[in-house]
Design an enzyme around this catalytic site. Structure first.
Site, PDB file in Angstrom:
ATOM      1  N   GLU A  15       2.758 -30.413  33.728  1.00 26.15           N
ATOM      2  CA  GLU A  15       2.219 -29.067  33.535  1.00 26.15           C
ATOM      3  C   GLU A  15       3.305 -28.004  33.329  1.00 26.15           C
ATOM      4  O   GLU A  15       3.012 -26.881  32.912  1.00 26.15           O
ATOM      5  CB  GLU A  15       1.352 -28.674  34.737  1.00 26.15           C
ATOM      6  CG  GLU A  15       0.015 -29.416  34.810  1.00 26.15           C
ATOM      7  CD  GLU A  15       0.086 -30.768  35.497  1.00 26.15           C
ATOM      8  OE1 GLU A  15       1.193 -31.350  35.599  1.00 26.15           O
ATOM      9  OE2 GLU A  15      -0.970 -31.256  35.930  1.00 26.15           O
ATOM     10  N   HIS A  64      -0.653 -40.018  36.667  1.00 26.12           N
ATOM     11  CA  HIS A  64      -0.365 -39.261  37.888  1.00 26.12           C
ATOM     12  C   HIS A  64      -0.576 -40.122  39.135  1.00 26.12           C
ATOM     13  O   HIS A  64      -1.691 -40.553  39.415  1.00 26.12           O
ATOM     14  CB  HIS A  64      -1.257 -38.017  37.946  1.00 26.12           C
ATOM     15  CG  HIS A  64      -1.060 -37.240  39.206  1.00 26.12           C
ATOM     16  ND1 HIS A  64       0.070 -36.501  39.444  1.00 26.12           N
ATOM     17  CD2 HIS A  64      -1.823 -37.117  40.312  1.00 26.12           C
ATOM     18  CE1 HIS A  64      -0.021 -35.953  40.641  1.00 26.12           C
ATOM     19  NE2 HIS A  64      -1.156 -36.309  41.189  1.00 26.12           N
ATOM     20  N   HIS A  88       7.310 -32.863  35.790  1.00 26.88           N
ATOM     21  CA  HIS A  88       5.919 -32.480  36.086  1.00 26.88           C
ATOM     22  C   HIS A  88       5.292 -31.989  34.784  1.00 26.88           C
ATOM     23  O   HIS A  88       5.676 -30.939  34.254  1.00 26.88           O
ATOM     24  CB  HIS A  88       5.948 -31.388  37.161  1.00 26.88           C
ATOM     25  CG  HIS A  88       4.628 -30.776  37.512  1.00 26.88           C
ATOM     26  ND1 HIS A  88       3.619 -31.483  38.143  1.00 26.88           N
ATOM     27  CD2 HIS A  88       4.168 -29.513  37.350  1.00 26.88           C
ATOM     28  CE1 HIS A  88       2.591 -30.653  38.347  1.00 26.88           C
ATOM     29  NE2 HIS A  88       2.893 -29.472  37.867  1.00 26.88           N
ATOM     30  N   HIS A  91       0.344 -36.769  45.442  1.00 21.90           N
ATOM     31  CA  HIS A  91       0.445 -37.962  44.597  1.00 21.90           C
ATOM     32  C   HIS A  91      -0.273 -39.146  45.251  1.00 21.90           C
ATOM     33  O   HIS A  91       0.256 -40.250  45.313  1.00 21.90           O
ATOM     34  CB  HIS A  91       1.908 -38.316  44.321  1.00 21.90           C
ATOM     35  CG  HIS A  91       2.506 -37.531  43.179  1.00 21.90           C
ATOM     36  ND1 HIS A  91       2.807 -36.196  43.286  1.00 21.90           N
ATOM     37  CD2 HIS A  91       2.837 -37.886  41.903  1.00 21.90           C
ATOM     38  CE1 HIS A  91       3.297 -35.771  42.134  1.00 21.90           C
ATOM     39  NE2 HIS A  91       3.326 -36.768  41.274  1.00 21.90           N
ATOM     40  N   GLU A 118       3.359 -31.472  44.772  1.00 18.17           N
ATOM     41  CA  GLU A 118       2.032 -31.851  44.288  1.00 18.17           C
ATOM     42  C   GLU A 118       1.598 -33.169  44.934  1.00 18.17           C
ATOM     43  O   GLU A 118       2.387 -34.127  44.978  1.00 18.17           O
ATOM     44  CB  GLU A 118       2.094 -32.037  42.761  1.00 18.17           C
ATOM     45  CG  GLU A 118       0.762 -32.336  42.106  1.00 18.17           C
ATOM     46  CD  GLU A 118       0.918 -32.649  40.617  1.00 18.17           C
ATOM     47  OE1 GLU A 118       1.908 -33.291  40.240  1.00 18.17           O
ATOM     48  OE2 GLU A 118       0.035 -32.245  39.844  1.00 18.17           O
ATOM     49  N   ASP A 123       7.858 -35.599  41.708  1.00 17.47           N
ATOM     50  CA  ASP A 123       8.187 -34.839  40.496  1.00 17.47           C
ATOM     51  C   ASP A 123       9.538 -34.127  40.616  1.00 17.47           C
ATOM     52  O   ASP A 123      10.117 -33.713  39.604  1.00 17.47           O
ATOM     53  CB  ASP A 123       7.085 -33.811  40.193  1.00 17.47           C
ATOM     54  CG  ASP A 123       5.763 -34.479  39.826  1.00 17.47           C
ATOM     55  OD1 ASP A 123       5.690 -35.714  39.819  1.00 17.47           O
ATOM     56  OD2 ASP A 123       4.796 -33.743  39.545  1.00 17.47           O
ATOM     57  N   GLU A 170       5.300 -43.544  38.275  1.00 16.30           N
ATOM     58  CA  GLU A 170       5.930 -42.784  39.359  1.00 16.30           C
ATOM     59  C   GLU A 170       6.098 -43.639  40.611  1.00 16.30           C
ATOM     60  O   GLU A 170       7.122 -43.559  41.299  1.00 16.30           O
ATOM     61  CB  GLU A 170       5.091 -41.540  39.684  1.00 16.30           C
ATOM     62  CG  GLU A 170       5.132 -40.504  38.579  1.00 16.30           C
ATOM     63  CD  GLU A 170       4.290 -39.287  38.892  1.00 16.30           C
ATOM     64  OE1 GLU A 170       4.789 -38.176  38.682  1.00 16.30           O
ATOM     65  OE2 GLU A 170       3.137 -39.426  39.345  1.00 16.30           O
TER      66      GLU A 170
HETATM   67 ZN   LIG Z   1       4.022 -36.656  39.403  1.00 12.74          ZN
END
Ligand SMILES: [Zn+2]
Length: 256
Positions: A121, A176, A119, A35, A33, A44, A181
């Protein structure tokens, strides 16, 4: 120090460690994903893997190779699945992947598994994969298989939040590509972060509903939902320690 990585063991060593159900297996689950401009697309995966490996060293567990793809990025938590680079699974694919892997571990003799999510989701699809695996294993006569599901950021306590976000905590949903992170990546994998490319922005705001198909203009141009500018390796070290220690403490008693 014992090697905690299942994939790097020869089968007889793995077999001896797990066949009587005596060794816990930790399974990191991430995503491919975007970032933001300043960071690689794999935090993630890398962050829950690093946390899992450190926890495993402390409690004598093993770590399975991470699931490197996750459920579709959602606009209000991950920028959205329309973003370039973000590469996701349908929910049913992730659910079945998790179910299949868990049933394989059970066949090997493993009885305690910990799903370490990286992650947001993925959450309910992990729950569904675990639920289906436990149900099917019962049909096959295996009734003592149990699973802990956790997301590592839930171990960042109030004191740490105050220290990391002295200017106010924006909430995990807009983190996010943000301070959490980025700091952890600066601590663990600094070569995958370029702080000169951080886009300094206000935390994203959204209406209290989701809209499909997504409105790309809702997502900040950077792909991040808040600014990573205050991130640092020092904050990353603190976050890493608090997550590792918190998870290790819980897992020492979770299956008792
Ligand atoms: Zn992430």
């Amino acid at each position: 120090m014992n090697n905690v990585r299942i994939a790097e063991l020869a089968w007889p060593e793995y077999d001896a460690r797990v066949k009587d159900g005596q060794t816990m297996v930790l399974l990191p689950i991430g995503a491919l994903e975007q970032h933001g401009h300043h960071m690689s697309m794999n935090p993630d995966v890398l962050l829950p893997t690093a946390i899992a490996e450190k926890v495993a060293e402390q409690i004598g567990a093993l770590v399975a190779p991470a699931i490197a793809y996750g459920y579709k990025s959602q606009q209000k938590s991950g920028g959205g699945n329309h973003m370039p680079g973000t590469t996701s699974l349908d929910g049913i694919t992730l659910t079945n992947t998790i179910k299949d892997i868990l049933k394989e571990f059970a066949r090997h003799g493993v009885r305690n598994v910990v799903m370490i999510n990286g992650h947001f989701e993925n959450s309910m699809f992990i729950t569904e994969g675990v639920d289906l695996a436990i149900r099917e294993l019962k049909w096959e006569g295996i009734r003592d298989f149990s699973v802990v599901i956790l997301s590592y950021w839930d171990y960042v306590n109030e004191d740490t939040i105050r220290e990391i976000y002295p200017y106010g905590f924006p909430g995990w949903a807009v983190e996010h590509g943000g301070v959490l992170e980025t700091s952890l990546m600066l601590h663990l994998h600094p070569h995958l972060v370029d702080m000169s490319k951080v886009v300094d922005q206000e935390p994203a705001t959204f209406p209290p509903y989701d809209f499909f198909p997504v409105k790309p203009e809702w997502t900040p141009c950077s792909g991040c939902l808040s600014s990573a500018k205050p991130a640092s390796a020092q904050k990353g070290k603190l976050l890493f320690e608090v997550c590792v220690n918190g998870i290790a403490d819980q897992l020492r008693v979770a299956f008792k």
